[in-house]
Design a protein around this motif. Structure first.
Motif, PDB file in Angstrom:
ATOM      1  N   SER A 324       0.840  -1.204   0.000  1.00 59.07           N
ATOM      2  CA  SER A 324       0.000   0.000   0.000  1.00 59.07           C
ATOM      3  C   SER A 324       0.872   1.250   0.000  1.00 59.07           C
ATOM      4  N   ALA A 325       0.347   2.293  -0.629  1.00 56.44           N
ATOM      5  CA  ALA A 325       1.079   3.560  -0.713  1.00 56.44           C
ATOM      6  C   ALA A 325       0.914   4.363   0.577  1.00 56.44           C
ATOM      7  N   GLU A 326       1.891   5.212   0.856  1.00 61.83           N
ATOM      8  CA  GLU A 326       1.802   6.076   2.030  1.00 61.83           C
ATOM      9  C   GLU A 326       0.773   7.174   1.807  1.00 61.83           C
ATOM     10  N   PRO A 327       0.095   7.611   2.878  1.00 64.49           N
ATOM     11  CA  PRO A 327      -0.846   8.733   2.733  1.00 64.49           C
ATOM     12  C   PRO A 327      -0.096  10.042   2.512  1.00 64.49           C
ATOM     13  N   PHE A 328      -0.778  10.992   1.905  1.00 67.27           N
ATOM     14  CA  PHE A 328      -0.205  12.325   1.779  1.00 67.27           C
ATOM     15  C   PHE A 328      -1.125  13.319   2.473  1.00 67.27           C
TER      16      PHE A 328
END
Length: 360
Positions: A324-328
């Motif tokens: 999963s991608a990191e939140p921004f």
């Protein structure tokens, strides 16, 4: 004189005959240290202390450095700044003495900055940019309104949130000029810290000093794999990660969150991403490369993919991620937000995020 001996300890020169006996009186010799034309004397290029630099340098001197760098001539720089040439030459000498460095060297093209000079000039430009931004903010405050805001964003934030938020912001504050920059989180944080931009949509996890920033979560980021509509993989009903390993990639720069995500997914799938690749931090550049090639493959955010699929420029592959991608989120410099325009834009971003959450 048949021979001589110099005693370094007491500076005496004693003269002998062949028998080894003194035949001449000993002389006291005073040795003078001569500067070599090839090597500067010790200390001539010793960097001055920060206190010394801060107490001696003036902004007008930094402006002269920028003019010399741009024009390659003290004479032309002096004319542009309405100074006499002797005055400009004296000012340059004072700057170099204050720093303890040689900043320019003569060449066939005129004065060229040394390595040290380029470093000083780069920071001089940043200081002037910061001074300019300070002046604009002071004008804004004195007029009771806003006139400018500089915003940076990663590609995913631009497509998903920032465009809608900026349109709302413009409708509410039509006389505020907006400067928009798209880049990686690392570069956006550098610009934010230097004062080049006021607020960013990015991640702070890539910074060595995240405490310098204030981070407000906005959303998770979804990603996908895209190719040209003419790519061979678009003709397959099922696509595996192993299939993608046979093609060259367009990759985000090393150590960026999306590049790290792809490398983590490749490790999970036990594949090796092709060593033949192109690095690009621009979403538009990536899309343009893919649209003109039937072999390249790339990772983009879902919002960018939706846009390019709608315009039939790119096509998403039916492939799933296990990583999963990191939140921004909204990132500002640590401390209170003094620019009213930043606070207003942040409100628009929060409103846009909430509206999108309500719609889903």
């Amino acid at each position: 004189m048949d021979g001589f001996f110099f005693d370094h300890g007491n500076g005496r020169l004693e003269v002998y005959n062949r028998a080894g006996c003194h035949t001449y009186a000993a002389f006291r010799v005073k040795i003078y240290k001569m500067a070599s034309p090839y090597k500067p004397e010790d200390g001539a290029h010793e960097l001055a202390s920060l206190h010394s630099i801060g107490s001696r340098l003036k902004f007008r001197q930094l402006k002269l450095l920028l003019a010399i760098e741009d024009l390659g001539s003290v004479h032309q720089a002096a004319r542009m700044l309405h100074m006499s040439q002797p005055g400009a030459s004296k000012a340059l000498k004072e700057i170099e003495e204050a720093l303890g460095l040689t900043l320019f060297a003569r060449s066939a093209q005129g004065l060229m900055a040394t390595d040290m000079g380029r470093c000083v000039i780069r920071h001089a430009r940043l200081m002037y940019a910061s001074l300019s931004h300070m002046h604009e903010e002071l004008e804004d405050i004195s007029r009771g309104g806003g006139r400018r805001i500089a915003v940076g964003t990663i590609p995913g934030g631009l497509a998903r949130l920032l465009v809608d938020a900026l349109l709302q912001f413009r409708a509410l504050h039509p006389f505020v000029n907006v400067e928009l920059y798209e880049d990686t989180s690392v570069r956006l944080l550098e610009q934010l810290q230097s004062g080049a931009i006021d607020v960013a949509l990015c991640r702070t996890s890539v910074s060595a000093h995240p405490s310098l920033f204030h981070f407000e979560w906005l959303q998770e980021e979804q990603v996908g794999v895209v190719v040209s509509p003419q790519h061979p993989l678009t003709r397959k009903s099922e696509v595996t990660w192993q299939d993608t390993a046979d093609y060259p990639w367009v990759l985000f720069p090393s150590h960026t969150p999306l590049r790290t995500l792809l490398e983590r997914e490749a490790a999970n799938q036990n594949i090796v991403i092709s060593r033949s690749h192109i690095e690009a931090s621009s979403t538009f550049a990536t899309a343009l490369l893919l649209s003109k090639s039937d072999t390249l493959i790339a990772l983009l955010t879902k919002e960018s993919i939706d846009f390019f699929e709608t315009t039939k420029v790119l096509k998403a592959l039916p492939i799933r991620f296990t990583a999963s991608a990191e939140p921004f989120g909204i990132v500002t410099r640590a401390g209170p937000v003094n620019n009213p325009n930043v606070a207003k834009l942040c409100e628009c971003l929060r409103w846009t995020r909430q509206r999108q959450l309500d719609a889903t």
